[in-house]
Design a protein around this motif. Sequence first.
Motif, PDB file in Angstrom:
ATOM      1  N   SER A  68      -0.700  -0.553   2.692  1.00 55.43           N
ATOM      2  CA  SER A  68      -1.679  -0.364   3.857  1.00 55.43           C
ATOM      3  C   SER A  68      -2.764   0.207   3.899  1.00 55.43           C
ATOM      4  CB  SER A  68      -0.878   0.323   5.012  1.00 55.43           C
ATOM      5  OG  SER A  68      -0.311   1.744   4.617  1.00 55.43           O
ATOM      6  N   SER A  69      -3.078   0.732   2.848  1.00 63.47           N
ATOM      7  CA  SER A  69      -4.533   1.017   2.688  1.00 63.47           C
ATOM      8  C   SER A  69      -5.551   0.140   1.996  1.00 63.47           C
ATOM      9  CB  SER A  69      -4.762   2.525   2.108  1.00 63.47           C
ATOM     10  OG  SER A  69      -4.266   2.654   0.796  1.00 63.47           O
TER      11      SER A  69
ATOM     12  N   GLU B 174      -3.810   1.431  -7.510  1.00 67.37           N
ATOM     13  CA  GLU B 174      -4.419   2.438  -7.140  1.00 67.37           C
ATOM     14  C   GLU B 174      -3.916   2.956  -5.673  1.00 67.37           C
ATOM     15  OE1 GLU B 174      -5.747   5.029  -9.261  1.00 67.37           O
ATOM     16  OE2 GLU B 174      -6.316   2.868 -10.073  1.00 67.37           O
ATOM     17  N   TYR B 175      -3.999   2.260  -4.625  1.00 69.28           N
ATOM     18  CA  TYR B 175      -3.738   2.578  -3.282  1.00 69.28           C
ATOM     19  C   TYR B 175      -2.309   1.897  -2.661  1.00 69.28           C
ATOM     20  CZ  TYR B 175      -8.393   3.724  -4.410  1.00 69.28           C
ATOM     21  OH  TYR B 175      -9.722   4.494  -5.167  1.00 69.28           O
ATOM     22  N   SER B 176      -2.110   2.413  -1.793  1.00 71.45           N
ATOM     23  CA  SER B 176      -0.887   1.982  -1.063  1.00 71.45           C
ATOM     24  C   SER B 176      -1.233   0.493  -0.310  1.00 71.45           C
ATOM     25  CB  SER B 176      -0.137   2.816  -0.028  1.00 71.45           C
ATOM     26  OG  SER B 176      -1.029   3.019   1.175  1.00 71.45           O
TER      27      SER B 176
ATOM     28  N   ILE C 243       7.167   0.501   2.431  1.00 72.77           N
ATOM     29  CA  ILE C 243       5.978   0.041   2.836  1.00 72.77           C
ATOM     30  C   ILE C 243       5.705   0.382   4.438  1.00 72.77           C
ATOM     31  CG2 ILE C 243       4.833  -2.480   3.562  1.00 72.77           C
ATOM     32  CD1 ILE C 243       5.023  -1.823   0.377  1.00 72.77           C
ATOM     33  N   ALA C 244       6.295  -0.044   5.118  1.00 70.62           N
ATOM     34  CA  ALA C 244       6.222   0.289   6.538  1.00 70.62           C
ATOM     35  C   ALA C 244       7.564  -0.055   7.111  1.00 70.62           C
ATOM     36  CB  ALA C 244       4.956  -0.294   7.042  1.00 70.62           C
TER      37      ALA C 244
END
Lengths: 198, 198
Positions: free
Chosen positions: A33-34, A29-31, A115-116
Amino acid sequence: MKSATKPQRRVTRDTKKNILEIAQNLFSEYSYSSVSMNDIAKKLKITKAALYYHFVSKEEIYIGVLDKAYNDLNASIQVALSEKTVERRLRVLIENYLDFGANEKSLIKSAMLKIASDNFKIQKHIVKLKEQRINLISPVIEEMVANKKLSSQADDKLLTSLLIGMMDGLILEYSFLNKDINSSKVANQIVVILRLNN
Amino acid sequence: MKSATKPQRRVTRDTKKNILEIAQNLFSEYSYSSVSMNDIAKKLKITKAALYYHFVSKEEIYIGVLDKAYNDLNASIQVALSEKTVERRLRVLIENYLDFGANEKSLIKSAMLKIASDNFKIQKHIVKLKEQRINLISPVIEEMVANKKLSSQADDKLLTSLLIGMMDGLILEYSFLNKDINSSKVANQIVVILRLNN
DNA sequence: AAAGTTACTTACCGATTAGTAAGTATATTA
DNA sequence: TAATATACTTACTAATCGGTAAGTAACTTT
């Protein structure tokens, strides 16, 4: 009487499996990092530290989720490859892919989002998984092109990327709108769509 | 001599514009939560607090980025709508959309990913922007279907969603692979693809 | 029954997060 | 020239982040 004072342990031994399951739900549902380790722990009604008993890091959990998802997807692609005709192989492949992706959105998203800037480990891992997936699908496309069942205007790899991008996009579009995907109907349309040689 | 001791201010008055530009670059590459206010500030060589002089919150910056991107996209769709024939309208629309999306990936990603479980404000804003976009595109599809230039097996809204999902998926697939998209070539294929009535 | 292992919890760590309050140099206005 | 507005910086919150050390209850083995 000696029990019933504290919640009993050792009743469920599959905590590790449960962690991956809940994590998959959240990452779908979310990324990356979140979703925090606390989020995962809370949903399981355990503490964050318990997660670190089963996994060494957040990265490991995420990679675990992705590996499981990609393995299952590859398995369902393999099933499609055992169909008798080339056309059936492509059709069932698309159908299975859409069905699968609808339930494993984290996989689809991971394949699209960086991702980052500093997380090379996960990034490289995802690229590897994506390559595996494309190598599994492209033979079917090549076969179709060779048999003149598909347009040969574009090269096989590009056509495979186009198909995957199309399917991924559709899955996420439907998921964002909270709509169910009718996989056989959409698969039908995509097959018609790809038959470009007129 | 009295200057040259400290960097002079008031030289560039478009800091706010610069912030949005840098933020757009970062949000195009990474997710909302993995881009920090410090990341944005560092890239601009100002302090984080300076961002809060121009914007009240991170949310406001993100919404600013999305609004600009969607406005520009809508404008380029409007340009396509002024083409003379229905076929041309669809073709140019797809071409412009692909070109635009390749440069404004944050827009595409925002349209596919949920931000965070508790951020209703941004979520609702994105849904509104998505609706605007679909309302701008679907008339062209309706027109094509009415003129029997497109398959009418599916309803117009679904066909529009299918097209958008397809384009978004392609844009992200290519972006992940660091490949450039040949918009006119791909637009051509998509148009052929959508002409399902055989 | 004692010792060891498993599966955790409690309590913490330093770093980073979004956001703020107060001070300051510069430019504009009165 | 004095007052004011602009565009910041410095220095700080409180909360949360991923991760860890130490303790503990329950079960298993000896």
